[in-house]
Design a protein around this motif. Sequence first.
Motif, PDB file in Angstrom:
ATOM      1  N   THR A  56       1.648 -11.680   8.338  1.00  0.00           N
ATOM      2  CA  THR A  56       3.038 -11.525   7.894  1.00  0.00           C
ATOM      3  C   THR A  56       3.106 -11.402   6.378  1.00  0.00           C
ATOM      4  N   LEU A  84       8.181  -2.968   1.808  1.00  0.00           N
ATOM      5  CA  LEU A  84       7.238  -3.525   2.780  1.00  0.00           C
ATOM      6  C   LEU A  84       6.011  -2.632   2.851  1.00  0.00           C
ATOM      7  N   PRO A  85       4.883  -3.183   3.293  1.00  0.00           N
ATOM      8  CA  PRO A  85       3.740  -2.301   3.583  1.00  0.00           C
ATOM      9  C   PRO A  85       4.094  -1.352   4.717  1.00  0.00           C
ATOM     10  N   THR A 104       2.370  -0.488   7.083  1.00  0.00           N
ATOM     11  CA  THR A 104       1.848  -0.980   8.362  1.00  0.00           C
ATOM     12  C   THR A 104       2.850  -1.873   9.089  1.00  0.00           C
ATOM     13  N   ALA A 105       3.859  -2.380   8.377  1.00  0.00           N
ATOM     14  CA  ALA A 105       4.850  -3.244   9.018  1.00  0.00           C
ATOM     15  C   ALA A 105       5.843  -2.459   9.865  1.00  0.00           C
ATOM     16  N   GLN A 107       3.455   1.463   0.182  1.00  0.00           N
ATOM     17  CA  GLN A 107       4.741   0.807   0.382  1.00  0.00           C
ATOM     18  C   GLN A 107       5.802   1.786   0.874  1.00  0.00           C
ATOM     19  N   THR A 113       3.197  -7.761   9.593  1.00  0.00           N
ATOM     20  CA  THR A 113       2.551  -6.596   9.002  1.00  0.00           C
ATOM     21  C   THR A 113       1.400  -6.062   9.840  1.00  0.00           C
ATOM     22  N   GLN A 165      -4.988  -9.280   5.023  1.00  0.00           N
ATOM     23  CA  GLN A 165      -3.696  -8.621   4.865  1.00  0.00           C
ATOM     24  C   GLN A 165      -3.899  -7.114   4.708  1.00  0.00           C
ATOM     25  N   ASN A 178      -1.098  -3.217   0.214  1.00  0.00           N
ATOM     26  CA  ASN A 178       0.311  -3.116  -0.186  1.00  0.00           C
ATOM     27  C   ASN A 178       0.384  -2.722  -1.653  1.00  0.00           C
TER      28      ASN A 178
END
Length: 376
Positions: free
Chosen positions: A46, A284-285, A287-288, A330, A345, A364, A367
């Motif tokens: 996350t 947000l990235p 990937t989210a 992003q 994410t 992670q 980002n």
Amino acid sequence: MFKRMLIMLIAVGVVLGGVFGFKAFVGMKIKEAMAGMANMPQTVSTITAVRTDWQERIEAVGTLRAVRGADLSLETSGVVEEINFQSGDEVEEGKLLLRLRDTDENAKLKALEAMERLYGLTYERNLKLSKTQAVSQAVVDSDRANLDNFKAQVAQQKAMLDKKSLRAPFAGKLGLRQVDLGQYLPAGTVITTLQALSPIFVDFYLPQQALNQVKVGQDVVAEVDTYPERRFTGKITAISPKIEATTRNIQVRATIENADKALLPGMHVTVQVSVGKPQSLVTLPQTAISYNPYGNLVYLVDSKGKGADGKDQLVAEQTFVTLGATRGDQVAVLKGVEPGQVVVTAGQMKLRNGIPVAVNNAVQPTNDPQPQPVDR
């Protein structure tokens, strides 16, 4: 007979009852296992949504061009008599680079200069005599015409002699030498290239819709794959006054300071033009985001209170989002996520509304607003 039939029926009933009972038992256990699995927390990573300054940019592909650049050649033919440069030399404006054999031209120039001096003396002498009327004015005018004629021939011969020499038309860096001493050069043969590398132009095209967003003086950032870790800054210095009829694009030129001469004419570059004022947006990235034909969505992590073990019971909640532009890894979120909310994410494929989750942020997804390719 009846007794044996009864015993057989009882045995069959026992066998069938055992079979069906066992199947019912197995089915019940499978349902219990599936129910238990449905309630097992799914591990996800996350990130907490935050607001960042977001500068809108227009991206384009461009080509570098020297502010001054030329392939050097001579207007006349001849044999190379002298070469005064090496490949890759830095030269000043006016430096003699190459000279063709000019013996005949020099001899003719000396003869014409001799005639010029002779007619100069004749003209001066007859001009003095004309004042005493010893010589007619017609003779003086003829002498003056002859003198002017030879002056013009001398100037013409000097111009022809100059064509036998190649001088640097401006300061810059020379390319590879393409000729050798003693070689016969036809007129127009390329001898070398000369490029002024600092500053340097970058030419690129933008769609006509972007015309009202760009203007002279705007900042640009150029990236070239030769130097993936560097970003070259410059400013727009010219915008074409017409739209290309075939592509509906407009040509834009920016100037980049190239003090270390790392950029070379002909290089392919990616150009980013900053437009508008910076905005504060939730980012947000990428990937989210779960991209779907019916709408893009993210999973938010919400707490449903404390469990029996005293820990927070975390569940995933699905919400639709409205996205803006992307920047590197992003993406800007215009609606659907507020600052401070926890967003999944990674691991969305195994989620649905209300399913318990366990957060593990040991790894992670990237980002970075300006990612750089890395060889692994």
